[in-house]
Design an enzyme around this catalytic site. Structure first.
Site, PDB file in Angstrom:
ATOM      1  N   ALA A 101       0.778  -1.474  -0.243  1.00  0.00           N
ATOM      2  CA  ALA A 101       0.160  -0.052  -0.225  1.00  0.00           C
ATOM      3  C   ALA A 101       0.926   1.457   0.123  1.00  0.00           C
ATOM      4  CB  ALA A 101      -1.069   0.047   1.352  1.00  0.00           C
ATOM      5  N   ARG A 118       2.204   2.714  -2.554  1.00  0.00           N
ATOM      6  CA  ARG A 118       2.230   3.543  -3.683  1.00  0.00           C
ATOM      7  C   ARG A 118       1.191   2.888  -4.586  1.00  0.00           C
ATOM      8  NH1 ARG A 118       5.669   1.295  -7.620  1.00  0.00           N
ATOM      9  NH2 ARG A 118       6.932  -0.450  -6.743  1.00  0.00           N
ATOM     10  N   VAL A 142       5.073  -9.985   0.902  1.00  0.00           N
ATOM     11  CA  VAL A 142       4.227 -10.971   1.043  1.00  0.00           C
ATOM     12  C   VAL A 142       4.641 -12.382   0.613  1.00  0.00           C
ATOM     13  CG1 VAL A 142       2.207  -9.044   0.782  1.00  0.00           C
ATOM     14  CG2 VAL A 142       3.517 -10.387  -1.369  1.00  0.00           C
ATOM     15  N   TYR A 146       2.151 -13.571 -15.249  1.00  0.00           N
ATOM     16  CA  TYR A 146       1.137 -12.513 -14.715  1.00  0.00           C
ATOM     17  C   TYR A 146      -0.158 -13.069 -14.902  1.00  0.00           C
ATOM     18  CZ  TYR A 146      -0.926  -8.155 -13.525  1.00  0.00           C
ATOM     19  OH  TYR A 146      -1.516  -7.050 -13.068  1.00  0.00           O
ATOM     20  N   ILE A 169      -4.988   0.728 -15.614  1.00  0.00           N
ATOM     21  CA  ILE A 169      -4.858   1.622 -14.375  1.00  0.00           C
ATOM     22  C   ILE A 169      -3.659   2.746 -14.720  1.00  0.00           C
ATOM     23  CG2 ILE A 169      -5.312   2.343 -12.116  1.00  0.00           C
ATOM     24  CD1 ILE A 169      -7.816   0.697 -13.636  1.00  0.00           C
TER      25      ILE A 169
HETATM   26  P1  NDP Z   1       2.601  -0.344  -8.481  1.00  0.00           P
HETATM   27  O1  NDP Z   1       3.890  -1.243  -9.155  1.00  0.00           O
HETATM   28  O2  NDP Z   1       2.428   0.948  -8.750  1.00  0.00           O
HETATM   29  O3  NDP Z   1       2.630  -0.770  -6.944  1.00  0.00           O
HETATM   30  C1  NDP Z   1       2.762  -2.085  -6.536  1.00  0.00           C
HETATM   31  C2  NDP Z   1       2.764  -2.223  -4.822  1.00  0.00           C
HETATM   32  O4  NDP Z   1       3.045  -3.396  -4.593  1.00  0.00           O
HETATM   33  C3  NDP Z   1       4.183  -1.506  -4.438  1.00  0.00           C
HETATM   34  O5  NDP Z   1       3.668  -0.661  -3.249  1.00  0.00           O
HETATM   35  C4  NDP Z   1       5.051  -2.553  -4.077  1.00  0.00           C
HETATM   36  O6  NDP Z   1       6.071  -2.169  -3.064  1.00  0.00           O
HETATM   37  C5  NDP Z   1       4.194  -3.619  -3.583  1.00  0.00           C
HETATM   38  N1  NDP Z   1       4.894  -4.835  -3.718  1.00  0.00           N
HETATM   39  C6  NDP Z   1       5.395  -5.476  -4.722  1.00  0.00           C
HETATM   40  N2  NDP Z   1       5.851  -6.595  -4.272  1.00  0.00           N
HETATM   41  C7  NDP Z   1       5.700  -6.747  -3.019  1.00  0.00           C
HETATM   42  C8  NDP Z   1       5.854  -7.958  -2.081  1.00  0.00           C
HETATM   43  N3  NDP Z   1       6.826  -8.965  -2.281  1.00  0.00           N
HETATM   44  N4  NDP Z   1       5.454  -7.702  -0.753  1.00  0.00           N
HETATM   45  C9  NDP Z   1       4.742  -6.690  -0.543  1.00  0.00           C
HETATM   46  N5  NDP Z   1       4.484  -5.344  -1.400  1.00  0.00           N
HETATM   47  C10 NDP Z   1       5.039  -5.600  -2.513  1.00  0.00           C
HETATM   48  O7  NDP Z   1       1.558  -1.394  -9.017  1.00  0.00           O
HETATM   49  P2  NDP Z   1       0.031  -0.904  -9.113  1.00  0.00           P
HETATM   50  O8  NDP Z   1      -0.718  -0.144  -7.972  1.00  0.00           O
HETATM   51  O9  NDP Z   1      -0.573  -0.648 -10.457  1.00  0.00           O
HETATM   52  O10 NDP Z   1      -0.765  -2.491  -8.947  1.00  0.00           O
HETATM   53  C11 NDP Z   1      -1.351  -2.877  -7.605  1.00  0.00           C
HETATM   54  C12 NDP Z   1      -2.090  -4.141  -7.961  1.00  0.00           C
HETATM   55  O11 NDP Z   1      -3.203  -3.827  -9.077  1.00  0.00           O
HETATM   56  C13 NDP Z   1      -1.101  -5.370  -8.435  1.00  0.00           C
HETATM   57  O12 NDP Z   1      -1.691  -6.567  -7.711  1.00  0.00           O
HETATM   58  C14 NDP Z   1      -1.350  -5.402  -9.856  1.00  0.00           C
HETATM   59  O13 NDP Z   1      -1.074  -6.400 -10.364  1.00  0.00           O
HETATM   60  C15 NDP Z   1      -2.855  -4.782 -10.034  1.00  0.00           C
HETATM   61  N6  NDP Z   1      -3.068  -4.421 -11.130  1.00  0.00           N
HETATM   62  C16 NDP Z   1      -2.773  -3.323 -11.651  1.00  0.00           C
HETATM   63  C17 NDP Z   1      -3.131  -2.631 -12.884  1.00  0.00           C
HETATM   64  C18 NDP Z   1      -2.703  -1.401 -13.570  1.00  0.00           C
HETATM   65  O14 NDP Z   1      -3.086  -1.410 -14.644  1.00  0.00           O
HETATM   66  N7  NDP Z   1      -1.834  -0.677 -12.935  1.00  0.00           N
HETATM   67  C19 NDP Z   1      -3.994  -3.531 -13.724  1.00  0.00           C
HETATM   68  C20 NDP Z   1      -4.541  -4.846 -13.211  1.00  0.00           C
HETATM   69  C21 NDP Z   1      -4.280  -5.354 -11.986  1.00  0.00           C
HETATM   70  P3  NDP Z   1       7.463  -1.755  -3.283  1.00  0.00           P
HETATM   71  O15 NDP Z   1       7.536  -0.315  -3.564  1.00  0.00           O
HETATM   72  O16 NDP Z   1       8.206  -2.200  -2.358  1.00  0.00           O
HETATM   73  O17 NDP Z   1       7.985  -2.313  -4.907  1.00  0.00           O
END
Ligand code: NDP
Length: 246
Positions: free
Chosen positions: A12, A14, A63, A154, A187
Site C-alpha cells: 500500500a 504507492r 508477502v 502474470y 490503470i
Molecule cells: P505499483 O507497481 O504501482 O505498486 C505495487 C505495490 O506493490 C508497491 O507498493 C510495491 O512495493 C508492492 N509490492 C510489490 N511486491 C511486493 C511484495 N513482495 N511484498 C509486499 N509488497 C509488494 O502497482 P499498481 O498499484 O499498479 O498495482 C497494484 C495491484 O493491482 C497489483 O496486484 C497489480 O497486479 C494490480 N493491477 C494493476 C493494474 C494496472 O493497470 N496498474 C491492472 C490490473 C491489476 P515496493 O514499493 O516495495 O515495490
C-alpha cells in the site's frame, strides 16, 4: 480498542494500494499499511490517513515470505486490535514472451502475486473465523480473465487469484466471511507508466470508455466490497476496466 473497522492493505505504499488505503481511511476504517520498501512517502501517507481521524499502522514485510506475512498480520492485530477486511493488492509484472521467459521470472511473479495472496490470507483467516465475520478482497486483473500476449506469468498468477477466491468463498461462507476479487483493466500507476505512448493509445482504442482508469476507480469498488452494501456478494470477480473485457 477503537470502534472502527480495521483494514490491512498489502503493497500500500504507492499506486492502487495507496489509494485504497486513503479511500478506506476517508470511509472511517483504521488502516494497516503493508509496505516492502521503506520510503519517506510512507510517513506522509500515515499522516494523511490519520488526518481523517482514524488510526494507521505501518507494517513492513514481503508477502512472498510466509513468516513475514504472519508478522505483518500479528503486528496489525497488536496495533489496531483486529482485522475486518484484508485487501490483497501487492503485485508485480515481469513481462516477456514465453519463448524467452526464464523460470525465475515465471516463479517470481507467481510467488508474489499468487503465493503472496495465500500467505497473507492464510494468516488472517483464523482471526476472521474467530470473530465470525470478515472480508477478503484480492486484486486480480482482466489479464487473468482474458489473457495477454507477453504476460503468461502474470495472467497465470491473476487467474490463480480468481480460482483461489471462488474456492475460499465456498469454504468460509458459513463463517460469514465474504471473499471477492477485483479485476482492473489498464490503470494509470507506476506499473503502467512504463508503457510507450503508442502502446497506451492502442490500449485506449480497445476500451469502450476510451481512457485508462485511475486508482480511485479501483478503490471505490474495493470500498463497496468492504462495506455492508455488498453483504450478499461473495465469490465474484468485478471488472473495473471501462468495458474492455465483457
Ligand atoms: P505499483 O507497481 O504501482 O505498486 C505495487 C505495490 O506493490 C508497491 O507498493 C510495491 O512495493 C508492492 N509490492 C510489490 N511486491 C511486493 C511484495 N513482495 N511484498 C509486499 N509488497 C509488494 O502497482 P499498481 O498499484 O499498479 O498495482 C497494484 C495491484 O493491482 C497489483 O496486484 C497489480 O497486479 C494490480 N493491477 C494493476 C493494474 C494496472 O493497470 N496498474 C491492472 C490490473 C491489476 P515496493 O514499493 O516495495 O515495490
Amino acid at each position: 480498542m477503537g470502534e472502527n473497522k480495521v483494514v490491512l492493505v498489502t503493497g500500500a505504499a504507492r499506486g492502487i494500494g495507496k489509494q485504497i488505503a486513503i479511500t478506506l481511511a476517508k470511509a472511517g476504517y483504521d488502516v494497516s499499511v503493508n509496505y516492502r520498501t521503506k520510503s519517506d512517502e510512507l510517513d506522509e501517507l500515515k499522516s494523511e490517513i490519520e488526518s481523517e481521524g482514524v488510526r494507521c499502522a505501518l507494517v513492513q514485510g514481503d508477502v512472498a515470505n510466509f513468516d513475514e506475512a504472519e508478522k505483518m498480520v500479528k503486528e496489525t492485530v497488536e496495533q489496531l486490535g483486529k482485522i475486518d477486511v484484508l485487501v490483497n493488492n501487492a503485485g508485480i509484472t515481469k513481462d516477456g514472451l514465453l519463448m524467452r521467459m526464464g523460470k525465475e521470472d515465471f516463479e517470481k511473479v507467481i510467488d508474489i502475486n499468487l503465493v503472496g495472496t495465500f500467505n497473507v490470507t492464510r494468516n488472517v483467516i483464523p482471526y476472521m473465523i474467530k470473530q465470525k465475520s470478515g472480508r477478503i478482497i484480492s486484486i486480480s486483473s482482466v489479464v487473468g480473465v482474458a489473457g495477454n500476449a507477453g504476460q503468461t506469468n502474470y495472467s497465470a498468477s491473476k487467474a490463480g487469484i480468481i480460482g483461489f477466491t471462488k474456492s475460499l468463498a465456498k469454504e468460509v461462507a458459513s463463517r460469514n466471511i465474504l471473499v471477492n476479487a477485483v479485476a482492473p483493466g489498464f490503470i494509470a500507476t507506476d506499473m503502467t507508466s512504463v508503457l510507450s505512448d503508442s502502446v497506451k493509445e492502442n490500449i485506449n482504442n480497445q476500451i469502450p470508455l476510451r481512457k485508462m482508469g485511475t486508482a480511485e476507480d479501483v478503490a471505490k469498488v474495493v470500498k463497496f466490497l468492504a462495506s455492508e452494501d455488498s453483504s450478499y456478494v461473495t465469490g465474484q470477480v468485478i471488472n473495473v476496466d471501462g468495458g474492455m473485457v465483457m
